[in-house]
Design a protein around this motif. Structure first.
Motif, short mmCIF file in Angstrom:
data_model
loop_
_atom_site.label_atom_id
_atom_site.label_comp_id
_atom_site.label_asym_id
_atom_site.label_seq_id
_atom_site.Cartn_x
_atom_site.Cartn_y
_atom_site.Cartn_z
N LYS A 1 10.43 -0.32 -8.01
CA LYS A 1 10.45 0.58 -9.16
C LYS A 1 9.19 1.44 -9.20
CE LYS A 1 13.38 -2.26 -12.08
NZ LYS A 1 13.44 -3.23 -13.16
N TYR A 2 8.05 0.83 -8.93
CA TYR A 2 6.78 1.56 -8.92
C TYR A 2 6.81 2.64 -7.84
CZ TYR A 2 1.73 2.38 -8.95
OH TYR A 2 0.49 2.97 -9.03
N LEU A 3 7.27 2.26 -6.65
CA LEU A 3 7.33 3.23 -5.55
C LEU A 3 8.29 4.37 -5.87
CD1 LEU A 3 7.28 0.77 -2.53
CD2 LEU A 3 5.43 2.30 -3.24
N LYS A 4 9.42 4.05 -6.48
CA LYS A 4 10.39 5.09 -6.85
C LYS A 4 9.79 6.05 -7.87
CE LYS A 4 15.18 5.66 -8.25
NZ LYS A 4 16.42 5.01 -8.68
N LEU A 5 9.05 5.53 -8.84
CA LEU A 5 8.39 6.39 -9.82
C LEU A 5 7.40 7.34 -9.17
CD1 LEU A 5 7.64 3.97 -12.80
CD2 LEU A 5 9.08 6.01 -12.85
N HIS A 6 6.83 6.91 -8.05
CA HIS A 6 5.87 7.74 -7.32
C HIS A 6 6.52 8.49 -6.15
CE1 HIS A 6 3.22 5.26 -9.74
NE2 HIS A 6 2.34 6.22 -9.59
N ARG A 7 7.84 8.59 -6.21
CA ARG A 7 8.65 9.38 -5.26
C ARG A 7 8.52 8.90 -3.80
NH1 ARG A 7 8.27 12.31 -9.63
NH2 ARG A 7 9.40 14.18 -10.11
N ILE A 8 8.26 7.63 -3.63
CA ILE A 8 8.21 7.04 -2.29
C ILE A 8 9.62 6.53 -1.97
CG2 ILE A 8 7.20 5.24 -0.83
CD1 ILE A 8 5.14 7.33 -1.67
N CYS B 1 0.85 -1.19 0.00
CA CYS B 1 0.00 0.00 0.00
C CYS B 1 0.88 1.24 0.00
CB CYS B 1 -0.90 0.03 1.24
SG CYS B 1 -2.15 -1.26 1.22
N ILE B 2 0.43 2.24 -0.72
CA ILE B 2 1.12 3.52 -0.70
C ILE B 2 0.42 4.41 0.30
CG2 ILE B 2 1.77 5.56 -2.02
CD1 ILE B 2 1.92 3.79 -4.51
N LEU B 3 1.15 4.77 1.34
CA LEU B 3 0.66 5.68 2.36
C LEU B 3 1.21 7.07 2.02
CD1 LEU B 3 1.27 3.33 5.41
CD2 LEU B 3 -0.80 3.60 4.04
#
Length: 142
Positions: free
Chosen positions: A94-101, A62-64
């Motif tokens: 990779k997905y989280l990095k793209l979303h600056r997490i 999950c992205i918080l």
């Protein structure tokens, strides 16, 4: 390494996911309703690894607002130690990095030495113990 395709989970995958879950966990295995709840809550990073049209693993994150939270990961016992878990994790990172997490947190049962080793190999390190985290009263390493 097994050749796997990482793709989004769909409800059609649920039966195979339940099989992997029950082979991977005992008292704290997720139910069908729990998987559906996580799918509604975190659809973007509920992913599966597929090998020859068979689901061989899954990961839910999950992205918080300020971090990624790994909810669960499991791999079919016959496909463990073949790169499936790493492929799921790397896709997620990779997905989280793209979303600056930049921060990712997770919990691992303190007695799950394979799980702890897996996450350490991916660069994670313990920041504390959560007492009685699991439904059977077991502690978790965060």
């Amino acid at each position: 390494m097994e050749v796997v395709r990482i793709r989004p989970f769909t409800l059609l995958d649920l039966n195979q996911i339940i099989e992997i879950e029950n082979a991977s966990f005992t008292v704290d295995a997720f139910s069908e309703d729990t998987f559906k709840m996580w799918y509604r809550k975190c659809p973007n990073l509920f992913i599966v690894a597929e090998n020859e049209r068979r689901i061989v693993g899954y990961m839910i994150t999950c992205i918080l607002p300020d971090k990624g939270d790994v909810v669960s990961i499991a791999v079919n016992p016959h496909y463990r130690r073949k790169g499936v878990g790493r492929a799921l994790a790397e896709f997620t990172f990779k997905y989280l990095k793209l979303h600056r997490i930049k921060v990712i947190e997770l919990e691992v049962r303190i007695t799950n030495s394979d799980g702890i080793y897996f996450w350490k190999r991916l660069g994670f390190f313990p920041i504390g113990i959560i007492k009685r985290f699991y439904c059977d009263g077991a502690d978790a390493l965060r």
